[in-house]
Design a protein around this motif. Structure first.
Motif, PDB file in Angstrom:
ATOM      1  N   ILE A  36       0.842  -1.206   0.000  1.00  0.00           N
ATOM      2  CA  ILE A  36       0.000   0.000   0.000  1.00  0.00           C
ATOM      3  C   ILE A  36       0.875   1.254   0.000  1.00  0.00           C
ATOM      4  N   LEU A  37       1.931   1.219   0.799  1.00  0.00           N
ATOM      5  CA  LEU A  37       2.873   2.344   0.873  1.00  0.00           C
ATOM      6  C   LEU A  37       3.523   2.611  -0.488  1.00  0.00           C
ATOM      7  N   LYS A  38       3.934   1.534  -1.164  1.00  0.00           N
ATOM      8  CA  LYS A  38       4.560   1.660  -2.500  1.00  0.00           C
ATOM      9  C   LYS A  38       3.591   2.265  -3.513  1.00  0.00           C
ATOM     10  N   VAL A  39       2.335   1.795  -3.493  1.00  0.00           N
ATOM     11  CA  VAL A  39       1.333   2.314  -4.428  1.00  0.00           C
ATOM     12  C   VAL A  39       1.053   3.790  -4.131  1.00  0.00           C
ATOM     13  N   ASN A  40       0.978   4.137  -2.844  1.00  0.00           N
ATOM     14  CA  ASN A  40       0.777   5.541  -2.457  1.00  0.00           C
ATOM     15  C   ASN A  40       1.904   6.422  -2.982  1.00  0.00           C
ATOM     16  N   GLU A  41       3.131   5.911  -2.927  1.00  0.00           N
ATOM     17  CA  GLU A  41       4.286   6.668  -3.437  1.00  0.00           C
ATOM     18  C   GLU A  41       4.206   6.793  -4.956  1.00  0.00           C
ATOM     19  N   GLN A  42       3.853   5.690  -5.615  1.00  0.00           N
ATOM     20  CA  GLN A  42       3.780   5.678  -7.083  1.00  0.00           C
ATOM     21  C   GLN A  42       2.685   6.605  -7.605  1.00  0.00           C
ATOM     22  N   TYR A  43       1.558   6.643  -6.882  1.00  0.00           N
ATOM     23  CA  TYR A  43       0.416   7.460  -7.312  1.00  0.00           C
ATOM     24  C   TYR A  43       0.158   8.584  -6.305  1.00  0.00           C
ATOM     25  N   ASN A  44       1.234   9.273  -5.933  1.00  0.00           N
ATOM     26  CA  ASN A  44       1.091  10.314  -4.916  1.00  0.00           C
ATOM     27  C   ASN A  44       0.354  11.556  -5.423  1.00  0.00           C
ATOM     28  N   ASP A  45       0.108  11.622  -6.733  1.00  0.00           N
ATOM     29  CA  ASP A  45      -0.646  12.744  -7.300  1.00  0.00           C
ATOM     30  C   ASP A  45      -2.137  12.428  -7.430  1.00  0.00           C
ATOM     31  N   ALA A  46      -2.535  11.211  -7.019  1.00  0.00           N
ATOM     32  CA  ALA A  46      -3.943  10.801  -7.145  1.00  0.00           C
ATOM     33  C   ALA A  46      -4.800  11.501  -6.096  1.00  0.00           C
ATOM     34  N   THR A  47      -6.102  11.587  -6.365  1.00  0.00           N
ATOM     35  CA  THR A  47      -7.036  12.174  -5.405  1.00  0.00           C
ATOM     36  C   THR A  47      -7.196  11.248  -4.200  1.00  0.00           C
ATOM     37  N   HIS A  48      -7.298   9.927  -4.457  1.00  0.00           N
ATOM     38  CA  HIS A  48      -7.451   8.935  -3.379  1.00  0.00           C
ATOM     39  C   HIS A  48      -6.749   7.639  -3.774  1.00  0.00           C
ATOM     40  N   ASN A  49      -6.207   6.957  -2.761  1.00  0.00           N
ATOM     41  CA  ASN A  49      -5.709   5.584  -2.908  1.00  0.00           C
ATOM     42  C   ASN A  49      -6.406   4.757  -1.827  1.00  0.00           C
ATOM     43  N   CYS A  50      -7.527   4.149  -2.179  1.00  0.00           N
ATOM     44  CA  CYS A  50      -8.337   3.404  -1.216  1.00  0.00           C
ATOM     45  C   CYS A  50      -7.913   1.936  -1.210  1.00  0.00           C
TER      46      CYS A  50
END
Length: 198
Positions: A36-50
């Protein structure tokens, strides 16, 4: 029980919002949180990472700023309905300017996970008990005989200070017999592990 063979990604668009779902095979909460942390870093410009996960040591979900109960909970419900275990789902949303409302969000996050599941290779798994048989080098023949006699499958061998066999058993009584028969010579430790059944 089912799981996924490997990581998968799918994408849907709902009223100009982009939903990207990633499914990952994971076994523990620690593993899920790292992914989850890796995906949050990869898509840190997204509105939400649920997120939602169901693993061997628990389950959990997070709406990541979406209204409560409109993202993580529908995601985990889709995993449950599909009887998936040892899996982590992350849905990344890029807001497209049109509000979807609570019902629209629930449908979008559910559909996003379902689409990814449809793309995934699903594996049937069975939970077996894994035991460690620990003994001296002088008792290798003894241990090998017991493994054969009790139809145990050795999945790992470690030759260090002592010899350690990791064995698969469907019936605890087979292991109990060995422990009682050779108490002191062959010691037994228990741990749970999933073994894929093809």
């Amino acid at each position: 029980m089912k799981t996924i063979a490997k990581a998968v990604e799918s994408e849907i668009n709902v009223k100009k919002s982009q939903f990207i779902c990633h499914l990952f095979p994971t076994k523990t909460k620690k593993e899920s949180k790292e992914i989850i942390l890796k995906v949050n870093e990869q898509y840190n410009d997204a509105t939400h990472n649920c997120t939602a996960y169901i693993v061997s040591d628990g389950e959990g979900f997070d709406d990541d700023g979406e209204p409560g109960g409109t993202a993580g909970k529908p995601m985990i419900n889709v995993l449950r309905k599909n009887e998936l275990h040892n899996v982590t789902a992350v849905v990344t949303r890029y807001f497209g300017g049109i509000k979807l409302g609570a019902g629209g969000l629930v449908r979008a996050y559910s559909k996003s996970v379902l689409e990814a599941i449809n793309e995934a290779e699903i594996l049937e798994v069975e939970l077996y008990d894994i035991y460690k048989l620990i003994f001296e080098y002088s008792d290798i023949k003894l241990a090998d005989g017991e493994v054969r006699n009790n139809n145990l499958e050795v999945i790992a061998k470690d030759y260090s200070d002592k010899v350690i066999y990791e064995v698969v058993s469907k019936d605890f009584r087979d292991i109990e017999k060995i422990f009682e028969k050779y108490n002191g010579e062959i010691s037994v430790e228990f741990k749970n592990k999933e073994v894929l059944v093809k």
